[in-house]
Enzyme design. Structure first.
Site, PDB file in Angstrom:
ATOM      1  N   HIS A  75       0.887  -1.098   0.077  1.00 20.52           N
ATOM      2  CA  HIS A  75       0.107   0.111  -0.016  1.00 20.52           C
ATOM      3  C   HIS A  75       0.815   1.218   0.061  1.00 20.52           C
ATOM      4  CE1 HIS A  75      -3.027  -3.013   0.829  1.00 20.52           C
ATOM      5  NE2 HIS A  75      -2.834  -2.723   1.920  1.00 20.52           N
ATOM      6  N   ASP A 228       3.688  -8.498   0.939  1.00 18.31           N
ATOM      7  CA  ASP A 228       3.994  -9.116   1.966  1.00 18.31           C
ATOM      8  C   ASP A 228       3.220 -10.504   2.170  1.00 18.31           C
ATOM      9  OD1 ASP A 228       2.254  -7.510   2.900  1.00 18.31           O
ATOM     10  OD2 ASP A 228       3.368  -6.957   4.747  1.00 18.31           O
TER      11      ASP A 228
END
Length: 466
Positions: A75, A228
């Site tokens: 993000h 991730d």
């Protein structure tokens, strides 16, 4: 021996693993710290990667390394001018200054239209909310933006010379559809005011390029990379019905599905995974740091906190801890604060407070499992990972709070391991099937967990109406 290198550039640190491409065994590793901030100059990620890379000895493995892959925190907004210089510090996922902008975006289109467009509903974490904040609050800087990339895209550029992304990371921006696998530039036009250049999206099994720029393995394959959580799922070899609960800086609950899970309430973010499928996910801002903050308040270290928690009764003497110390993302309460309910003279003890902090973290994550189930998921097992999973008190309580069997995979750097596995895939054309080792397993014990869950839900509803 063929070696692949995996990178995990997380919020707090950068970790590098050199891995045997056939077995998944770690040969060497290195790490470097990141500043504990919510907005940073992205050049610190490059510096930390070089430090961790050298610490792992990856720059001395020329001729042995076939490929490298990078996974990173999702993000983050890295907005660059035409010279490639950031116009503003990169805003990380946990920077909540864009919460009012996320609410405006959500209200303008409505949750259903957002889910139809990009399979998620904006919250402060997502890149589009941060770009909307930049346009509203720093229009001069926004006007200089030529290109927008994500943390892993930035590091791909540092290692391969081109900013590239993958669908798992792009799916967390709020302007990419993991269903159609295409950018929704109309959303950028509407909420940022124009469409900056965006990185090329590389398929999970494809090569993004080759390593260059003096990393000591120049010419090796550079994999697409991943967000991730998608990399962690790949590193774990996630199977149908398994749900990962990761307890780190943030807490996440996610699973891997072949088709998109659509949740028009917006509670579940319908991300893509790093294997061509989908990764429905819920994220909590407050996780292991809740226990760290409680330990600091009690003046003890984490090991002592764990001992105190284990000495308490299973229900913490009736204490209920709402762990929203830094606001919250799931549920979407960016301005919430933590609360402790049920205090009496008889239960005000360090042991009960320690255990209440553990139960608070688990209850918050259990809320995420419940939402995933309500949205069509069918969990039959929990895989518990992350630094917080090392707590014995948390392990012992998890299965009863979740009301599901819990397995603890052997402690490994699963994000970096997933990036290494993806690198091997890009180099050979075949996704490795590395063995997963289970360290411990737990089953629900009795029905005390139901009572704790009910009490937590009542307190949460009384404070926040959700």
């Amino acid at each position: 021996m063929s070696i692949v290198v995996g990178v995990d550039s997380s919020t707090q640190s950068c970790k590098v693993l050199a891995v045997d491409a056939e077995t998944g065994d770690v040969i060497t590793s290195g790490a470097a710290a990141h500043p504990d901030l919510t907005a940073v100059d992205p050049s610190v990620w490059t510096s930390a990667l070089r430090e961790a890379w050298h610490s792992a000895g990856a720059d001395r493995l020329s001729g042995s390394v076939s490929a490298a892959g990078i996974a990173a925190q999702q993000h983050g907004m890295v907005a660059l001018d035409s010279s490639g210089t950031p116009v503003h510090d990169a805003l990380l996922w946990n920077d909540t200054r864009s919460a009012p902008d996320a609410a405006r975006l959500r209200d303008e289109l409505g949750p259903e239209e957002w889910v139809d467009a990009v399979n998620l509903v904006p919250v402060a974490s997502f890149t589009i909310s941060k770009l909307a904040w930049l346009a509203q609050n720093q229009p001069d800087a926004a006007g200089r933006v030529d290109q927008v990339v994500l943390p892993h895209d930035w590091l791909n550029g540092a290692m391969g010379g081109e900013f590239t992304t993958d669908r798992s990371d792009a799916s967390g921006t709020g302007y990419f559809s993991p269903v159609t696998n295409s950018y929704r530039t109309d959303l950028l036009e509407r909420f940022f005011g124009r469409v900056p250049r965006l990185p090329r999206v590389v398929a999970s099994n494809e090569q993004a390029g080759t390593v260059q720029n003096g990393w000591g393995i120049d010419g090796a394959v550079l994999a697409a990379g991943a967000g991730d959580n998608a990399a962690a799922a790949l590193g774990l070899g996630l199977r149908p019905g398994e749900v990962v609960v990761s307890i780190g800086t943030s807490g996440t609950v996610f699973t891997s599905t072949p088709s998109a899970m659509r949740d028009h309430t917006g509670a579940v973010a319908g991300f893509a995974d790093a294997a061509g499928g989908h990764l429905p996910l819920l994220a909590m801002l407050n996780s292991a740091r809740v226990m760290a903050a409680t330990a600091a308040m009690l003046g003890v270290d984490l090991a002592a906190l764990d001992s105190l928690a284990q000495a308490a009764g299973s229900d913490a003497g009736g204490l209920t801890f709402l762990p929203y110390l830094d606001g919250e993302r799931s549920p979407n309460l960016p301005h919430a604060t933590g609360s402790l309910a049920g205090l009496t003279r008889s239960n005000m003890s360090p042991e009960n407070l320690a255990h209440a902090s553990v139960l608070g973290v688990l209850n918050s994550l259990a809320d995420g499992i419940d939402v995933l189930r309500q949205s069509g998921g069918a969990p039959d097992k929990i895989l518990l990972i992350g630094g917080g999973s090392k707590s014995q008190a948390l392990r012992q309580a998890a299965a009863s709070i979740f009301n599901l069997p819990v397995e603890i995979p052997a402690t490994r750097e699963y994000v970096a391991l997933g990036a290494a596995k993806q690198a091997a895939w890009a180099a050979t054309g075949e996704l490795p099937d590395w063995k997963r080792s289970i360290e411990a397993a737990y089953e629900p014990e009795g029905d005390w967990g139901f009572g704790v869950r009910e009490r937590y839900a009542e307190v949460r509803k009384s404070f926040y109406g959700v």
